[in-house]
Design a protein around this motif. Sequence first.
Motif, short mmCIF file in Angstrom:
data_model
loop_
_atom_site.label_atom_id
_atom_site.label_comp_id
_atom_site.label_asym_id
_atom_site.label_seq_id
_atom_site.Cartn_x
_atom_site.Cartn_y
_atom_site.Cartn_z
N PRO A 25 73.60 113.40 -20.71
CA PRO A 25 74.06 112.12 -21.26
C PRO A 25 72.96 111.07 -21.34
O PRO A 25 72.87 110.32 -22.32
N LEU A 26 72.08 111.02 -20.31
CA LEU A 26 70.97 110.07 -20.35
C LEU A 26 70.01 110.40 -21.48
O LEU A 26 69.59 109.52 -22.24
N THR A 29 71.61 109.65 -24.90
CA THR A 29 71.71 108.20 -25.11
C THR A 29 70.36 107.61 -25.49
O THR A 29 70.25 106.79 -26.41
N PHE A 30 69.32 108.06 -24.81
CA PHE A 30 67.98 107.56 -25.12
C PHE A 30 67.51 108.04 -26.49
O PHE A 30 66.93 107.26 -27.26
N MET A 32 69.30 108.74 -29.09
CA MET A 32 70.00 107.98 -30.13
C MET A 32 69.47 106.55 -30.24
O MET A 32 69.32 106.01 -31.33
N ALA A 33 69.16 105.94 -29.09
CA ALA A 33 68.68 104.56 -29.10
C ALA A 33 67.28 104.44 -29.66
O ALA A 33 66.94 103.44 -30.30
N VAL A 55 67.35 101.35 -21.21
CA VAL A 55 68.53 102.21 -21.03
C VAL A 55 68.78 102.46 -19.54
O VAL A 55 69.92 102.37 -19.05
N LEU A 59 72.10 101.45 -17.08
CA LEU A 59 72.85 102.49 -16.37
C LEU A 59 72.78 102.27 -14.86
O LEU A 59 73.78 102.46 -14.15
N ILE A 110 72.29 116.26 -31.11
CA ILE A 110 72.76 114.90 -31.32
C ILE A 110 73.81 114.86 -32.43
O ILE A 110 74.87 114.21 -32.29
N GLU A 114 77.74 113.80 -31.95
CA GLU A 114 78.33 112.72 -32.73
C GLU A 114 79.57 113.18 -33.48
O GLU A 114 80.54 112.43 -33.63
N ARG A 117 83.16 113.09 -31.66
CA ARG A 117 83.97 111.87 -31.57
C ARG A 117 85.07 111.85 -32.61
O ARG A 117 86.04 111.10 -32.47
#
Length: 480
Positions: A25-26, A29-30, A32-33, A55, A59, A110, A114, A117
């Motif tokens: 998850p970390l 998330t990174f 994507m950011a 990030v 967290l 990724i 996505e 969802r």
Amino acid sequence: MDFYAINSLRENHAGWSLLRAQNAPLALTFFMAAFTGPNQRNLGRQELIDVLDDVLFGLRDSEGEDRFPRPAGEYLDDWASDERKWLRKYYLPGEDEAHYDLSAAAEDVIRWVENLRGREFVATQSRLTSIFAVLKQLVQQSETDPEVRLAELQRQRDGIDAEMQRIRDGNIRVMTGPEALDHLQQLTALAKDLLSDFREVEQNFRKLDRQVREQIATWGGTQGELLQSIFDNQQDISSSLQGRTFQGFWDYLMSPRLRTELQDLLQRATRIEALANSSGLHAVGNLQQDWLPAVEQTQATVRQLSQQMRRLLDDKVFLENKRVMQLIRSIESAALGTREAPPSGAFMEIDAPSVDVVLPFERPLYEPSRKILVADDVENAEDTDVDAGALFNQFHVDKERLRGNIDAVLANAGQATLADVTEAFPLSQGLAELVAYYQLATESDWATINPEQSQQLSWQLPDGTLREATIEQIIFGRPA
């Protein structure tokens, strides 16, 4: 795929290992950011550390300080290691800072996450329309019967005539809001898929390059066979399915007419009223700007293949020359060692000199030389009516002015051909100015000469005569 193939992917594929990782998850998330969210590539190490620190700060504030205890730099090194291969770490020419980019496997993960969802609006009509369009083009362009092709073209022309008549009668059908949103979502998805494909294409080219370098490093044959193998591999890269399809896309994107048409369509799409409140409308207008850097980077990877092969070949030649010099030095040292105490007896045999026998009758007969009379009389010409002004009416082509013309055109575009520059700033000094442009292109790092394409340029002489020249296509890019 069978059980063994799937199990091999589970054990070796970088994407599967990312899904199984404890800090997945970390990492996602990174990624994507930093990469997929702002649609960026080739980020420097310090810039990525700053994004990852932000990030981690958020967290740790919500999950606790012990949740992710390692520094941001260690996470980057771990994710770019050979065991993970989620990031690709490399160095740009002339820079000491490491740069990073997503691997194709990480981007696939990724996109898959996505899609988990779910989507509030699923594009179905536009997909069906795309399937019909591709299927029609496949069938029609593969038809070899001339009568069938002509009948299909006639049917299309009748449909166009009927549509034109309906518009003249005032019956104009406009796409509804749901239909427009459907097509916009399909367009956005295809554009994202295309951008993600560039990473996979570049990765495939790097695999081909690695195979060629491994072959050169372990080569045991002759130099000629090595050269033949290199040329065959280079031909295989350019003629492979990956190489041909990418070159076709590159030629399509580099066409000035098609590029202008694409830009016009994108701008008109952003002005559709039914899509005024859509969040992805701004991204549609920037598709061309997003494609060009990605395509240029992939094209640079293709160009590096030949450079890498040539560099490896030069290294092999250097090692062979070094071995030859070592043998020569050993022979000289042995000769010097035996100079004071030469061996007794005959220790070397040399062929005795021989005389070539030439019979008298084999010699050619004497032939007297012929004297050629040359008329060297010089008559004085009457120069009273000769206009010598042409010897003094010389002009100078200002290269700084030409650079200014190129910069003015590139101010509104990422790149431009020489035809675009001369269209905005016509050739006022004829062929001399054209040659100066060509010289600027050969001396600069931000210009490319494409020998596969040609372009026609024209200019007008002072007496009204029109001149044309056909040269190789010259593409100017904006300097970094």
